[in-house]
Design an enzyme around this catalytic site. Structure first.
Site, mmCIF file in Angstrom:
data_model
loop_
_atom_site.group_PDB
_atom_site.id
_atom_site.type_symbol
_atom_site.label_atom_id
_atom_site.label_comp_id
_atom_site.label_asym_id
_atom_site.label_seq_id
_atom_site.Cartn_x
_atom_site.Cartn_y
_atom_site.Cartn_z
ATOM 1 N N TYR A 1 0.818 -1.211 0.000
ATOM 2 C CA TYR A 1 0.000 0.000 0.000
ATOM 3 C C TYR A 1 0.860 1.273 0.000
ATOM 4 O O TYR A 1 0.407 2.334 -0.388
ATOM 5 C CB TYR A 1 -0.943 0.034 1.216
ATOM 6 C CG TYR A 1 -2.009 -1.053 1.207
ATOM 7 C CD1 TYR A 1 -2.320 -1.748 0.050
ATOM 8 C CD2 TYR A 1 -2.702 -1.372 2.358
ATOM 9 C CE1 TYR A 1 -3.292 -2.739 0.042
ATOM 10 C CE2 TYR A 1 -3.679 -2.360 2.370
ATOM 11 C CZ TYR A 1 -3.967 -3.047 1.198
ATOM 12 O OH TYR A 1 -4.921 -4.020 1.203
ATOM 13 N N ASP B 1 -5.205 -6.951 5.868
ATOM 14 C CA ASP B 1 -6.411 -6.202 5.497
ATOM 15 C C ASP B 1 -7.520 -7.197 5.152
ATOM 16 O O ASP B 1 -8.658 -7.112 5.641
ATOM 17 C CB ASP B 1 -6.061 -5.326 4.280
ATOM 18 C CG ASP B 1 -7.119 -4.301 3.972
ATOM 19 O OD1 ASP B 1 -8.096 -4.212 4.733
ATOM 20 O OD2 ASP B 1 -6.978 -3.596 2.959
ATOM 21 N N ASP C 1 -10.725 -8.730 7.830
ATOM 22 C CA ASP C 1 -12.135 -8.568 7.455
ATOM 23 C C ASP C 1 -12.837 -9.924 7.400
ATOM 24 O O ASP C 1 -14.002 -10.054 7.780
ATOM 25 C CB ASP C 1 -12.264 -7.870 6.099
ATOM 26 C CG ASP C 1 -12.290 -6.356 6.252
ATOM 27 O OD1 ASP C 1 -11.967 -5.881 7.363
ATOM 28 O OD2 ASP C 1 -12.619 -5.655 5.284
ATOM 29 N N LYS D 1 3.559 -15.319 1.824
ATOM 30 C CA LYS D 1 3.482 -16.000 0.527
ATOM 31 C C LYS D 1 4.935 -16.249 0.102
ATOM 32 O O LYS D 1 5.388 -15.797 -0.956
ATOM 33 C CB LYS D 1 2.710 -15.101 -0.464
ATOM 34 C CG LYS D 1 2.329 -15.776 -1.751
ATOM 35 C CD LYS D 1 1.245 -16.817 -1.612
ATOM 36 C CE LYS D 1 0.951 -17.461 -2.957
ATOM 37 N NZ LYS D 1 0.132 -18.673 -2.874
ATOM 38 N N ASP E 1 -3.059 -17.934 1.035
ATOM 39 C CA ASP E 1 -4.245 -18.565 0.417
ATOM 40 C C ASP E 1 -4.768 -19.687 1.311
ATOM 41 O O ASP E 1 -5.979 -19.842 1.514
ATOM 42 C CB ASP E 1 -3.948 -19.068 -1.002
ATOM 43 C CG ASP E 1 -2.585 -19.733 -1.128
ATOM 44 O OD1 ASP E 1 -1.765 -19.628 -0.199
ATOM 45 O OD2 ASP E 1 -2.340 -20.382 -2.157
#
Ligand code: NAD
Length: 367
Positions: free
Chosen positions: A144, A252, A256, A195, A228
């Site tokens: 970001y 993020d 959620d 990852k 994942d």
């Protein structure tokens, strides 16, 4: 007797309604746990724009700089939605606060009480055990914020956009330290999500986390999971996790996901911790409910105060090191839910009480 110093910034909509409950709960907890609260209330968000022309008035920022933590309500609403994006309450208040206090660590506890299992979209045999997972997300690095970040037109006429994912080991170390401290107060297990099969930043992330946990507290059980798989495991069997530690973008998304499997926004608190230590030697922090200003029910005394009250508990835990007092608040909320009392958002068509009644029930259970 200790005195704790914090600002309370109720903001807009239901913010003022739920903040007043949280302040009463803190006062009562102080009486039971030998501390007093010194707090001042300041405008932020839409009310800041109305009264001072800006979502984060200078006087509010100054007041926050003079204390050890911020108890934040929520900001925004239809009245300010036509303002340019940069001036809108959420962006113009929260982003500068994050910047001013270098709030790099976001802690989102995902708690689903077994009594509220029906609120979760998870299968009932999974949800009925309840959920208790803490997501620790790095908040100021990663894709970001990484540079370069650009869009350009190529020679063949196509457009090309670039975002850059960057992490430095120091950034990973400081967020790992937060996760280790949090895990030590819970189940002493951290699952670091990355990852590392694809991303260089994840390889650095994983190695740094391993070294850091070994140095800080080798008794913590550390595991690693690709993002994942973590997204899948979180819905399959959330309670395999105690503390989930991850970088900005993965956090993020996962935080959620965690929020939604826990049912109602009215129950979820969050903490954002800064780089600096406050005058008590603990991290400076901003504590707020996960939900917004709920314009659909604002001003009607219907809001669920639990998320704001639980945010106050997080403030005691992380910015003041008062674990017993934090647990007293969390237990009072748990007992209130166990007693069957429900605000509209968690009543599922059953009888609902208002903010005040729910607040009084929590207050009466503080010991
Ligand atoms: P919201 O979280 O305010 O509301 C979504 C739904 O959840 C609504 O039906 C609302 O009634 C319910 N809800 C949320 N908190 C509740 C509570 N404590 N008790 C009972 N019900 C609750 O999200 P939204 O409608 O997308 O946003 C409304 C406003 O809030 C917008 O202006 C948005 O920008 C702002 N917002 C602010 C923050 C923040 O201050 N950090 C976060 C999210 C949204």
């Amino acid at each position: 007797m200790n005195t704790i110093h914090f600002t309370n910034l109720p903001g807009d909509g239901i913010g003022t309604e739920v903040m007043s409950v949280a302040l009463k709960v803190l006062e009562k907890t102080g009486k039971a746990h030998n501390f007093s609260c010194e707090t001042t209330c300041h405008d932020v968000g839409g009310i800041g724009i109305d009264n001072h022309g800006t979502a984060l008035p200078e006087s509010t920022l100054k007041a926050c700089q003079a204390v050890d933590a911020i108890l934040f309500g929520s900001v925004g609403g239809p009245k300010w939605e036509s303002l340019p994006p940069k001036e809108q309450p959420e962006r113009a208040a929260l982003l500068p606060l994050r910047k001013a206090f270098e709030l790099f660590a976001n802690l989102r506890p995902g708690n689903l009480f077994p009594e509220l299992a029906d609120l979760s979209p998870l299968r009932s045999d999974v949800a009925s055990a309840g959920i208790d997972v803490l997501c620790v997300r790095e908040l100021t690095g990663g894709i970001y914020f990484g540079q370069p970040k650009s869009t350009r037109t190529l020679e063949d006429g196509q457009k090309e956009a670039i975002d850059t994912m960057v992490y430095r080991s120091g950034e990973v170390e400081r967020i790992t330290e937060v996760a280790v401290r949090a895990a030590a107060l819970r189940g002493k297990k951290i699952c670091s999500v990355d990852k590392a099969n694809v991303l260089e930043t994840s390889v650095l992330w994983r190695q740094t986390v391993v070294d850091c946990v070994k140095n800080l507290d080798p008794t913590i059980e550390l595991s690693h999971m690709y993002v994942d798989n973590a997204a899948m495991q979180l819905v399959r069997n959330p309670n395999q996790f105690d503390v989930l530690l991850t970088e900005n973008m993965f956090g993020d998304i996962l935080s959620d996901e965690l929020a939604v499997i826990c049912g109602s926004l009215g129950m979820l608190a969050s903490a954002s911790l800064g780089t600096g230590k406050n005058s008590t030697g603990h991290p400076y922090g901003l504590y707020e409910p996960a939900g917004g200003t709920a314009p659909d029910i604002a001003g009607q005394g219907l809001a669920n105060p639990c998320a704001q009250v639980l945010s106050a508990a997080l403030m005691l835990r992380y910015s003041f090191g008062m674990e017993n007092a934090a647990q007293a608040i969390e237990n009072a909320v748990k007992e209130t839910i166990r007693s069957g009392l429900r605000t509209g958002d968690i009543a599922q068509g059953g009888t609902a009480v208002g903010t005040e009644e729910m607040g009084n029930a929590i207050l009466s259970r503080i010991i």
